[in-house]
Enzyme design. Structure first.
Site, PDB file in Angstrom:
ATOM      1  N   ASP A   1       4.801   5.850  14.987  1.00 23.99           N
ATOM      2  CA  ASP A   1       5.021   4.852  16.034  1.00 23.99           C
ATOM      3  C   ASP A   1       6.492   4.472  16.211  1.00 23.99           C
ATOM      4  O   ASP A   1       7.031   4.504  17.316  1.00 23.99           O
ATOM      5  CB  ASP A   1       4.158   3.606  15.779  1.00 23.99           C
ATOM      6  CG  ASP A   1       4.310   3.066  14.367  1.00 23.99           C
ATOM      7  OD1 ASP A   1       5.133   3.601  13.586  1.00 23.99           O
ATOM      8  OD2 ASP A   1       3.591   2.103  14.018  1.00 23.99           O
TER       9      ASP A   1
ATOM     10  N   ASP B   1       0.851  -1.199   0.000  1.00 25.95           N
ATOM     11  CA  ASP B   1       0.000   0.000   0.000  1.00 25.95           C
ATOM     12  C   ASP B   1       0.879   1.238   0.000  1.00 25.95           C
ATOM     13  O   ASP B   1       2.007   1.218   0.507  1.00 25.95           O
ATOM     14  CB  ASP B   1      -0.920   0.029   1.225  1.00 25.95           C
ATOM     15  CG  ASP B   1      -1.814  -1.203   1.310  1.00 25.95           C
ATOM     16  OD1 ASP B   1      -2.579  -1.426   0.367  1.00 25.95           O
ATOM     17  OD2 ASP B   1      -1.715  -1.924   2.322  1.00 25.95           O
TER      18      ASP B   1
ATOM     19  N   ASP C   1       0.734   5.187   1.293  1.00 25.61           N
ATOM     20  CA  ASP C   1       0.049   6.227   2.062  1.00 25.61           C
ATOM     21  C   ASP C   1       0.732   7.559   1.806  1.00 25.61           C
ATOM     22  O   ASP C   1       1.952   7.622   1.592  1.00 25.61           O
ATOM     23  CB  ASP C   1       0.086   5.913   3.557  1.00 25.61           C
ATOM     24  CG  ASP C   1      -0.690   4.645   3.904  1.00 25.61           C
ATOM     25  OD1 ASP C   1      -1.572   4.265   3.109  1.00 25.61           O
ATOM     26  OD2 ASP C   1      -0.403   4.035   4.948  1.00 25.61           O
TER      27      ASP C   1
END
Length: 386
Positions: free
Chosen positions: A135, A67, A69
């Protein structure tokens, strides 16, 4: 390499290291053209935008990201106005999904560090603030596919060099904010081959019970990602070592002492990786079945095919609890198991249908009627008499 500065109280402050295309060695051919198109339109409208997160991590490792982003200075409403094929989602933090066929490019606005709380995270800020909200350092890089520059605010490339997972948020806070980060730390360690340092390892063990507070829908999504990544066997083994699996899939954690579990998951990983090469996708029903198949018990009280199906389905649901996959996928998993036993599945047992297939059938059913209506409207000219 050159340095990115910003205006500070005492003049210019160095905030990031910027690596050119020649220095970061990211292969432009691995970048999705739709993601590049999104960034071109956003930057063309005056909004600073980058590819972020796991996509950049995979690009640095020379892998094709699953993916892509995008992070941008534009607000969700501004992004939505620029793309007709987009929709705004989320409440805690609004995102924009831009669709290109079956592909979705997720666009997030730079997050702020001001007034941050778990109830409302829709405070937008600058890229300098956003980089502190990631994170782990390996997910905190920003890549500009147009100029080819890689921006590193957190000395992340040093952690790539040392092959270790480092938390950006203090360890006494990060897992309280989002316990799912513990699962991701384990998953990243396996998929990248990076080590988990001692302090991070101890924090995961300490906060492991908090996984039980995560919603079943989020946990279902994480389990799906693990099963479909091609490294599920080793990830499940490591989740069990960190005492996380007992809070994610309590029933399955009981079977970790049986080699059949990991042997079945290794077969699944092989199938998933073969599908990646063939650019196809393995059905989730087959993934769920690979996880539970070695432990489905044959009941002597089975008398009819319907009774067999219902008991197998019940066992699958119990073993996967508390995650909540769609009923259709669980019924398909039960059907696959029955067929592997050489038994025929009664049509009445499949009570739930695949929503995507239902929609496709409805669309196909409408097409002939439209064609007939179109034909009726055509007027034919009378034949001329000779």
């Amino acid at each position: 390499m050159f340095i990115r500065y910003k205006n500070g109280a005492d003049g210019l402050d160095a905030v990031a290291q910027v690596y050119s295309r020649e220095e970061n060695k990211i292969d432009p051919n691995l970048i999705d053209r739709n993601a590049v198109s999104v960034i071109k339109r956003l930057t063309g409208a005056g909004y600073e935008s980058y590819i972020v997160g796991g996509a950049v991590r995979d690009l640095i490792l020379g892998r094709i990201p699953k993916d892509f982003d995008v992070a941008t200075a534009a607000s969700p409403r501004q992004v939505h106005k620029l793309f007709y094929n987009s929709r705004i989602i989320g409440r805690r933090f609004r995102l924009v999904h831009i669709t290109y066929g079956d592909e979705i490019i997720e666009v997030s606005t730079f997050r702020s560090t001001r007034d941050h709380d778990s109830a409302n995270d829709n405070q937008f800020g600058t890229i300098e603030e956003d980089c502190t909200r990631r994170d782990f350092t390996i997910n905190s890089l920003y890549y500009d596919p147009i100029k080819g520059n890689l921006i590193d605010f957190n000395n992340a490339l040093e952690d790539f060099k040392n092959k270790k997972i480092v938390s950006l948020i203090p360890l006494n806070r990060t897992f309280i904010e989002d316990p799912v980060r513990m699962v991701r730390a384990v998953k990243y360690s396996v998929t990248t081959g990076f080590k988990i340092p001692f302090r991070l390892s101890m924090a995961i063990r300490h906060y492991a019970p908090m996984i039980g507070q995560v919603s079943s829908s989020r946990m279902t999504e994480e389990v799906n990602k693990i099963l479909s990544c091609g490294n599920s066997s080793e990830i499940f083994r490591k989740l069990n070592q960190y005492k996380l699996l007992v809070h994610i899939l309590p029933a399955m954690s009981v079977y970790t002492s049986f080699p059949q579990m990991f042997d079945s998951l290794k077969e699944l990983d092989q199938m998933v990786n073969e599908c990646k090469v063939a650019e196809t996708q393995l059905p989730r029903a087959k993934m769920y079945l690979a996880l539970v198949k070695p432990f489905i018990a044959k009941n002597e009280e089975w008398t009819t095919p319907t009774a067999v199906f219902n008991d197998i389905l019940r066992q699958i649901k119990v073993m996967l609890s508390p995650i909540t996959p769609p009923n259709y996928e669980l019924e398909m998993a039960a059907s696959m198991y029955m067929e592997s036993l050489g038994m025929k599945v009664p049509k009445s047992c499949i009570r739930h249908r695949n929503p995507a297939l239902v929609q496709k059938q409805q669309n196909n059913a409408k097409t002939p009627q439209k064609k007939r209506n179109r034909i009726k409207k055509v007027k034919t000219k009378p034949e001329r008499a000779d």
